[in-house]
Motif scaffolding. Structure first.
Motif, mmCIF file in Angstrom:
data_model
loop_
_atom_site.group_PDB
_atom_site.id
_atom_site.type_symbol
_atom_site.label_atom_id
_atom_site.label_comp_id
_atom_site.label_asym_id
_atom_site.label_seq_id
_atom_site.Cartn_x
_atom_site.Cartn_y
_atom_site.Cartn_z
ATOM 1 N N GLN A 38 0.809 -1.232 -0.106
ATOM 2 C CA GLN A 38 -0.070 0.170 -0.150
ATOM 3 C C GLN A 38 0.860 1.394 0.056
ATOM 4 O OE1 GLN A 38 -2.057 -1.178 3.558
ATOM 5 N NE2 GLN A 38 -3.855 -1.791 2.559
ATOM 6 N N PHE A 39 2.084 1.313 0.682
ATOM 7 C CA PHE A 39 2.676 2.580 1.121
ATOM 8 C C PHE A 39 3.641 2.885 -0.365
ATOM 9 C CE2 PHE A 39 6.922 1.100 2.708
ATOM 10 C CZ PHE A 39 6.645 0.433 3.687
ATOM 11 N N MET A 40 3.887 1.579 -1.054
ATOM 12 C CA MET A 40 4.604 1.794 -2.331
ATOM 13 C C MET A 40 3.481 2.552 -3.234
ATOM 14 S SD MET A 40 6.602 -1.729 -2.853
ATOM 15 C CE MET A 40 7.454 -1.141 -4.144
ATOM 16 N N LYS A 41 2.338 2.138 -3.284
ATOM 17 C CA LYS A 41 1.414 3.077 -4.277
ATOM 18 C C LYS A 41 1.219 4.411 -3.719
ATOM 19 C CE LYS A 41 -0.867 -0.923 -6.325
ATOM 20 N NZ LYS A 41 -1.657 -1.279 -7.483
ATOM 21 N N HIS A 42 1.203 4.421 -2.279
ATOM 22 C CA HIS A 42 0.457 5.968 -1.993
ATOM 23 C C HIS A 42 1.679 6.802 -1.979
ATOM 24 C CE1 HIS A 42 -1.800 8.138 1.326
ATOM 25 N NE2 HIS A 42 -0.416 8.577 1.472
ATOM 26 N N TYR A 43 2.911 6.477 -2.103
ATOM 27 C CA TYR A 43 4.102 7.323 -2.125
ATOM 28 C C TYR A 43 4.757 7.269 -3.556
ATOM 29 C CZ TYR A 43 3.544 8.134 2.987
ATOM 30 O OH TYR A 43 2.883 8.533 4.031
ATOM 31 N N ASP A 44 4.323 6.843 -4.172
ATOM 32 C CA ASP A 44 4.867 6.478 -5.769
ATOM 33 C C ASP A 44 6.559 6.116 -5.511
ATOM 34 O OD1 ASP A 44 5.414 6.359 -8.544
ATOM 35 O OD2 ASP A 44 5.890 8.313 -8.679
ATOM 36 N N PHE A 45 6.604 5.283 -4.683
ATOM 37 C CA PHE A 45 7.758 4.725 -4.087
ATOM 38 C C PHE A 45 8.035 3.443 -4.522
ATOM 39 C CE2 PHE A 45 8.576 2.004 -0.117
ATOM 40 C CZ PHE A 45 10.049 2.509 -0.019
ATOM 41 N N VAL A 46 9.295 2.983 -4.917
ATOM 42 C CA VAL A 46 9.356 1.748 -5.459
ATOM 43 C C VAL A 46 10.442 0.906 -4.711
ATOM 44 C CG1 VAL A 46 8.888 2.405 -8.008
ATOM 45 C CG2 VAL A 46 11.094 2.894 -7.287
ATOM 46 N N GLY A 47 10.581 1.100 -3.560
ATOM 47 C CA GLY A 47 11.395 0.365 -2.573
ATOM 48 C C GLY A 47 12.521 1.199 -2.097
#
Lengths: 138, 138, 138, 138
Positions: A48-57
Motif C-alpha cells: 500500500q505505501f509503495m502505491k501511496h508514495y509513488d515509492f519503488v522500494g
C-alpha cells in the motif's frame, strides 16, 4: 524514535547442517523487520505505501551484521528495529535480535528511498524521503 | 523433444540440520532448470524472451516431486529437463535429478503461459503459447 | 594469496518484486564462494575437509556488503574471493562481485574455525586453524 | 484429526519479479506448518521432540501443490494443516492455504518417520511412528 519489536520463530528450513540459522536468513528476517517498522509507522502495508508514495522500494546500499549467539530451529527470537537516522534520500536502520533476552545478532542497514524517474518510467532514481514519512517515526 | 542437462552443485546453504537438501530448494533448482531449457530452446535469456514475446512468465499451476535418494552439500547433481507436452496455453515439464547416475529426485510441473491483458496493462492473463516457441523445442 | 573466481547465474528466484537480486541471496552466493575457495585450496569438497580436519564449520562472526550496481535475473556475474588475513582461529574473506566487468557488490567476512570440544562432543569450540590449511592458500 | 491453523505474512523477499510468491517458498511455509502441527500435537518444539523420540526428522518422500490464487507481499494468509493418514512409518499431510477466505494453494505431503540405526549411529532408517505420537492427533 519509533521502535518496532516482532517475534520470529526460527524454522528448520532456516538452519544449516550445523543445526543453526544459515546467516543469510537473518538478513531476510531483518528485511522483513524494516518493512514491519515502516508498516507500523505509516499504518499501511508495504504494498500500500509503495502505491501511496509513488515509492519503488528502499534498496540496500550497505549492510552489516554481527553474530554473537547462534540460534537454532524452535527458538523464538525477538527483533527490535529502529531508524537511527534519516537523511535526504537515505536512512539507517538498526536491528537487535534477542534470544532469551540476550543480544544474539546485531544488524545495520543503510538504504536509499527510490522513486520512478519522471523522464523514463522504467528507470528508478533516489528520491527525497517525504517529510510526512519521517514525521511518522517521531 | 529438446532436453537440457545442467550440473548443479549442492551448497551448504541448500541443506538443513539433517545435512541433506531442504526439499523446497529442489523446486528452486527445477525452476532454474525450466528457465535453462527455454533459454536453450529460444537462444535468449528469460529476461530477453520475456520482452521478445510480451510474455510475463510461466507461473506454476501444479507441481509434484518424488524424493528417492537424498543429496548433501558438495554433491554435483545433474538435472535433465524436458517439456512433456505443449497445450494451447499450458505445458508440462519433467525434471530428473541424478546423483552419481542414479535417479534421486523426479519433478513434474504444469505451468501456464501468461501475457499482459490488452484491456488492462496491470492484469496478467493466460495466453496461447506462440507456435514459434513450440517449434523451437522440436 | 590464492584467489578463486566463479561465475554465478542470477536466477529468477533470486530476485524480488523490483526485479533485482534480493540482497540476502548475495550472502548465500558469498557463502558458497568462500567454500569454493577453500575447496580449491584444499583439493577436497567441504564435506570431505570437515571430516579430514575434524572441523565443524567456519561460522560467521561479522559480515558486511556494499551494493553498488544491481543485478537482475539472467545476469552472469563473476565472484572473486580471497582470504585477506588468517589469524589463530579466525580469518577474513573478501568477495568482489563483478557485472560486465564492473564492481557491483563487495562482501567482507570474518569467520571462526571451529572444532568439536574433546570434553563434550556435542559442543562446538573455536580452534586453531591448522598450519597446513593456511599453507595451501599461499 | 487435529488441525492446526497459522497465519503467515507474505514478505517482499518471498516474492519474485512478477510480484507474487516464488512457489518454492510455499513449500517452505508448508514444512513449517507440518512442524507447527506436530508441535501442537506433542506439546514440544521439533528440537525437543526429536530428542524425546530419538527421532531424526520426517523427510519428504512425495509432495505436490496446486496453485489457484496468487499471493503477494503484505498478504496475510492462513495455512490449515492436518494429517490425512498415519501408516506404520509414513504419513500424509494436507495443507490448505487461504487468502481472504478463499483456497489459494493446496499442498500434499507424504513423509517418512526416521530414527537412528542401532547398528550404525551415522545411518538413518525409517522407523515405526510411536503409537503415543499418533494418539496425540486424535
Amino acid at each position: 524514535m519509533l521502535k518496532n519489536n516482532r517475534v520470529v520463530r526460527v524454522e528448520w528450513g532456516d538452519c544449516d547442517p550445523a543445526g543453526i540459522v544459515f546467516y543469510p536468513r537473518f538478513f531476510a528476517m531483518f528485511d522483513a523487520s524494516t518493512t514491519a517498522l515502516f508498516e507500523r509507522a505509516l499504518g499501511m502495508t508495504k504494498y500500500q505505501f509503495m502505491k501511496h508514495y509513488d515509492f519503488v522500494g528502499y534498496p540496500m546500499v550497505d549492510t552489516r551484521a554481527k553474530f554473537i549467539i547462534p540460534a537454532r530451529f524452535g527458538d523464538d527470537v525477538v527483533i527490535e528495529s529502529t531508524v537511527r537516522e534519516f537523511r535526504r534520500s537515505s536512512f539507517d536502520v538498526e536491528h537487535r535480535l534477542l534470544k532469551d533476552g540476550a543480544l544474539a545478532v546485531e544488524g545495520f542497514e543503510t538504504r536509499v528511498w527510490t522513486s520512478h524517474d519522471e523522464k523514463d518510467p522504467n528507470k528508478i532514481i533516489s528520491a527525497a524521503i517525504p517529510d510526512e514519512v519521517i514525521a511518522r517515526f517521531k
